[in-house]
Design a protein around this motif. Sequence first.
Motif, PDB file in Angstrom:
ATOM      1  N   PRO A  75       0.821  -1.211   0.000  1.00  0.00           N
ATOM      2  CA  PRO A  75       0.000   0.000   0.000  1.00  0.00           C
ATOM      3  C   PRO A  75       0.851   1.255   0.000  1.00  0.00           C
ATOM      4  N   THR A  76       0.258   2.345  -0.487  1.00  0.00           N
ATOM      5  CA  THR A  76       0.973   3.612  -0.462  1.00  0.00           C
ATOM      6  C   THR A  76       1.121   4.128   0.961  1.00  0.00           C
ATOM      7  N   THR A  77       0.157   3.777   1.836  1.00  0.00           N
ATOM      8  CA  THR A  77       0.221   4.167   3.235  1.00  0.00           C
ATOM      9  C   THR A  77       0.227   2.905   4.081  1.00  0.00           C
TER      10      THR A  77
ATOM     11  N   GLN B 176      -4.842   9.478  -1.443  1.00  0.00           N
ATOM     12  CA  GLN B 176      -4.033   8.308  -1.128  1.00  0.00           C
ATOM     13  C   GLN B 176      -4.745   7.240  -0.312  1.00  0.00           C
ATOM     14  N   GLU B 177      -5.697   7.638   0.526  1.00  0.00           N
ATOM     15  CA  GLU B 177      -6.184   6.700   1.529  1.00  0.00           C
ATOM     16  C   GLU B 177      -7.658   6.351   1.438  1.00  0.00           C
ATOM     17  N   ILE B 178      -8.432   7.097   0.654  1.00  0.00           N
ATOM     18  CA  ILE B 178      -9.877   6.904   0.629  1.00  0.00           C
ATOM     19  C   ILE B 178     -10.353   6.707  -0.809  1.00  0.00           C
ATOM     20  N   GLY B 179     -11.104   5.637  -1.027  1.00  0.00           N
ATOM     21  CA  GLY B 179     -11.726   5.394  -2.321  1.00  0.00           C
ATOM     22  C   GLY B 179     -13.208   5.721  -2.251  1.00  0.00           C
ATOM     23  N   PHE B 180     -13.761   6.241  -3.352  1.00  0.00           N
ATOM     24  CA  PHE B 180     -15.158   6.645  -3.381  1.00  0.00           C
ATOM     25  C   PHE B 180     -15.901   5.914  -4.509  1.00  0.00           C
TER      26      PHE B 180
ATOM     27  N   PRO C 106      -6.524   2.077  -1.257  1.00  0.00           N
ATOM     28  CA  PRO C 106      -6.975   2.868  -0.119  1.00  0.00           C
ATOM     29  C   PRO C 106      -7.131   2.030   1.144  1.00  0.00           C
ATOM     30  N   ARG C 107      -7.178   2.697   2.262  1.00  0.00           N
ATOM     31  CA  ARG C 107      -7.463   2.035   3.532  1.00  0.00           C
ATOM     32  C   ARG C 107      -8.963   1.857   3.720  1.00  0.00           C
ATOM     33  N   VAL C 108      -9.740   2.769   3.148  1.00  0.00           N
ATOM     34  CA  VAL C 108     -11.185   2.735   3.330  1.00  0.00           C
ATOM     35  C   VAL C 108     -11.873   3.025   2.013  1.00  0.00           C
ATOM     36  N   LEU C 109     -13.002   2.359   1.780  1.00  0.00           N
ATOM     37  CA  LEU C 109     -13.812   2.609   0.599  1.00  0.00           C
ATOM     38  C   LEU C 109     -15.173   3.088   1.071  1.00  0.00           C
ATOM     39  N   LEU C 110     -15.568   4.286   0.628  1.00  0.00           N
ATOM     40  CA  LEU C 110     -16.844   4.879   0.976  1.00  0.00           C
ATOM     41  C   LEU C 110     -17.762   4.808  -0.236  1.00  0.00           C
TER      42      LEU C 110
END
Length: 241
Positions: free
Chosen positions: A8-10, A101-105, A178-182
Amino acid sequence: MTIADLEPTTPRREDEHPLYRVAGVTRTYTQKGRIVKALTGVDLDIMPGEFVTIQGPTGGGKSTLLQLLGALDTPSTGSLLLDGRELASASAKELGRIRAQEIGFVFQGFNLIPTLTATENVDMALEPLGLDRAQRRTRVAEALAHVGLDDRGDHLPTELSGGQQQRVAIARAIVKRPRVLLADEPTGNLDESMRDEILTLLESLCAEGITIIVVTHDSAVARHATRRLRLTKGVVQDITK
């Protein structure tokens, strides 16, 4: 290869601390000269790797909460921590970096650019990351393969079914690792069969370590979650049991 196999990038932390910690969050805004209280005091912890759904009546604050969790907006009052970092007071530059970097939508309407192919739509999510062309090409191919569309990369959105377009949108969300997907009503424009395919895909991503948070009106979608929340008049209730 799964998303979990990719670096992961983060870096992800394997601990018991909440990914999100929301405390006393309110959000008010002015609409046509009147004050609207979208959120009136939200307290919420979301742990890494949870599959969370948020239900509730229209106008109850669901989309507002999702925007706050996605660093698209900031609270009027209260604290909103993402992995210990305070989003409520973060600079616009820092919020932009977190989104990139961390959140996908993922959205109900897919939000694909009609003149770009599936490959090009997914690649757009990598523009802020400063990767070279070869890295981007590899990531895009892996993301499309991950959602089962490795043979549809050169197709325009109009050449894809609704379910396939939503898979492209999910590939665009996960290509940045991402770490989280919203997701805001991600199955709202799909029939039951396509809805179930998308839910299976979201469950698999959650199993690989991505935290999934979905706003939905569909109780069939909510039944797939490990945790169910209801947001009414700006207040969150846990209705998992």
